[in-house]
Design a protein around this motif. Structure first.
Motif, short mmCIF file in Angstrom:
data_model
loop_
_atom_site.label_atom_id
_atom_site.label_comp_id
_atom_site.label_asym_id
_atom_site.label_seq_id
_atom_site.Cartn_x
_atom_site.Cartn_y
_atom_site.Cartn_z
N VAL A 4 0.85 -1.19 0.00
CA VAL A 4 0.00 0.00 0.00
C VAL A 4 0.88 1.24 0.00
O VAL A 4 1.83 1.36 0.78
N VAL A 5 0.56 2.16 -0.91
CA VAL A 5 1.29 3.41 -1.04
C VAL A 5 0.40 4.54 -0.54
O VAL A 5 -0.72 4.72 -1.03
N VAL A 6 0.89 5.29 0.44
CA VAL A 6 0.15 6.43 0.97
C VAL A 6 0.82 7.70 0.46
O VAL A 6 1.96 8.00 0.81
N SER A 7 0.10 8.44 -0.39
CA SER A 7 0.63 9.65 -1.00
C SER A 7 -0.16 10.85 -0.50
O SER A 7 -1.39 10.88 -0.60
N ALA A 8 0.55 11.84 0.02
CA ALA A 8 -0.12 13.01 0.59
C ALA A 8 0.06 14.26 -0.25
O ALA A 8 -0.04 15.39 0.25
N GLY A 9 0.34 14.10 -1.53
CA GLY A 9 0.44 15.27 -2.41
C GLY A 9 -0.89 15.98 -2.52
O GLY A 9 -1.96 15.37 -2.45
N LEU A 10 -0.83 17.29 -2.74
CA LEU A 10 -2.06 18.09 -2.80
C LEU A 10 -2.42 18.53 -4.21
O LEU A 10 -3.57 18.80 -4.50
N SER A 11 -1.43 18.61 -5.09
CA SER A 11 -1.69 19.11 -6.44
C SER A 11 -1.88 17.96 -7.42
O SER A 11 -1.59 16.80 -7.10
N VAL A 12 -2.37 18.31 -8.61
CA VAL A 12 -2.53 17.33 -9.69
C VAL A 12 -2.00 17.96 -10.97
O VAL A 12 -2.55 18.96 -11.43
N PRO A 13 -0.91 17.43 -11.56
CA PRO A 13 -0.12 16.29 -11.08
C PRO A 13 0.71 16.68 -9.86
O PRO A 13 0.90 17.87 -9.58
N SER A 14 1.21 15.67 -9.17
CA SER A 14 1.92 15.90 -7.91
C SER A 14 3.29 15.23 -7.94
O SER A 14 3.40 14.06 -8.30
N SER A 15 4.34 15.96 -7.56
CA SER A 15 5.67 15.35 -7.48
C SER A 15 5.70 14.30 -6.38
O SER A 15 6.45 13.32 -6.47
N THR A 16 4.87 14.48 -5.35
CA THR A 16 4.79 13.49 -4.28
C THR A 16 4.24 12.17 -4.82
O THR A 16 4.79 11.09 -4.53
N ARG A 17 3.19 12.24 -5.63
CA ARG A 17 2.64 11.02 -6.23
C ARG A 17 3.63 10.42 -7.23
O ARG A 17 3.76 9.19 -7.32
N LEU A 18 4.35 11.27 -7.96
CA LEU A 18 5.34 10.75 -8.91
C LEU A 18 6.42 9.96 -8.19
O LEU A 18 6.80 8.86 -8.62
N LEU A 19 6.92 10.48 -7.06
CA LEU A 19 7.92 9.76 -6.30
C LEU A 19 7.34 8.47 -5.74
O LEU A 19 7.99 7.41 -5.75
N ALA A 20 6.11 8.52 -5.26
CA ALA A 20 5.45 7.32 -4.73
C ALA A 20 5.35 6.24 -5.79
O ALA A 20 5.63 5.06 -5.53
N ASP A 21 4.97 6.63 -7.01
CA ASP A 21 4.84 5.66 -8.09
C ASP A 21 6.19 5.05 -8.47
O ASP A 21 6.28 3.84 -8.76
N ARG A 22 7.24 5.86 -8.48
CA ARG A 22 8.56 5.34 -8.83
C ARG A 22 9.07 4.37 -7.77
O ARG A 22 9.69 3.35 -8.08
N LEU A 23 8.80 4.66 -6.52
CA LEU A 23 9.21 3.76 -5.45
C LEU A 23 8.44 2.43 -5.54
O LEU A 23 9.02 1.35 -5.39
N ALA A 24 7.14 2.51 -5.78
CA ALA A 24 6.33 1.30 -5.88
C ALA A 24 6.78 0.44 -7.05
O ALA A 24 6.86 -0.79 -6.95
N ALA A 25 7.08 1.08 -8.18
CA ALA A 25 7.52 0.34 -9.35
C ALA A 25 8.85 -0.34 -9.09
O ALA A 25 9.09 -1.48 -9.52
N ALA A 26 9.75 0.33 -8.36
CA ALA A 26 11.05 -0.25 -8.04
C ALA A 26 10.91 -1.47 -7.14
O ALA A 26 11.58 -2.49 -7.32
N VAL A 27 10.01 -1.38 -6.15
CA VAL A 27 9.77 -2.53 -5.27
C VAL A 27 9.16 -3.68 -6.06
O VAL A 27 9.55 -4.85 -5.92
#
Length: 206
Positions: A4-27
């Motif tokens: 489970v990925v918990v992303s607290a970014g506020l904007s769309v698109p969000s750099s926080t969500r981008l980092l979350a997605d890259r981490l999830a893909a790496a795992v």
């Protein structure tokens, strides 16, 4: 295995969500997983109602259940006033107090300046240690200038490997583990016994 990925970014698109997605893909490349993303932004109103009434709405209850059932978490927050965002903290405030006990967690954050990278060790790590989660050694912070830089990719891969190592399931063993097993399996035969095996009578040679 559920991640489970918990992303607290506020904007769309969000750099926080981008980092979350890259981490999830790496795992997922290391330990294939069922990945579910919880966008805390979408739960803001229900979190506020829960804090005042004590009862979660349907979407918040589903997110709470997903976190409780996860085998591991990736949590990513933007940096506000040198700490995690209030919305990010509020989400974890409304979880059951035992929801994260023993659960592997990869912490990450985004910000406009590298000066805020200490948020990982001064705010995020203490929070999840208090919640009795198992926080992986490498946290990932991405400042504006980090995007596209090799250093960020290396940190992502290292942190992902550390989280994957804590997940259930069969994965290829690292070379060090295979070497250790090979050493354990090696049988030491005394020299006299080896000579006896070569002797026609089976007796040790003089």
């Amino acid at each position: 295995m559920k991640l489970v990925v918990v992303s607290a970014g506020l904007s769309v698109p969000s750099s926080t969500r981008l980092l979350a997605d890259r981490l999830a893909a790496a795992v997922d490349r290391i330990a294939p997983a069922e990945v579910q993303v919880v966008e805390v932004r979408d739960l803001a109103v229900e979190i506020a109602h829960h804090l005042t009434s004590g009862f979660p709405g349907r979407a918040l209850a589903a997110a709470q259940d997903a976190v409780a059932r996860a085998d591991a978490l990736i949590v990513v927050t933007p940096v506000f006033s040198a700490s995690y965002s209030g919305l990010f903290k509020s989400f974890f405030d409304v979880l059951d107090k035992d929801a994260l006990v023993g659960k592997p967690v990869l912490i990450a954050a985004t910000g406009g300046s590298a000066r805020h990278s200490l948020v990982l060790d001064h705010a995020l790590r203490p929070l999840f240690s208090y919640l009795r989660a198992v926080v992986v050694p490498t946290g990932v912070y991405a400042a504006s200038e980090d995007w596209g830089a090799e250093g960020l990719d290396r940190r992502i891969e290292r942190a992902a490997g550390e989280l994957a190592a804590l997940l259930p399931g069969d994965r290829p063993e690292p070379d060090s583990a295979r070497s250790a097993k090979a050493r354990d399996a090696f049988e030491v035969v005394p020299f006299a016994q080896q000579l006896a095996a070569l002797s026609p009578t089976g007796a040790p040679a003089a």
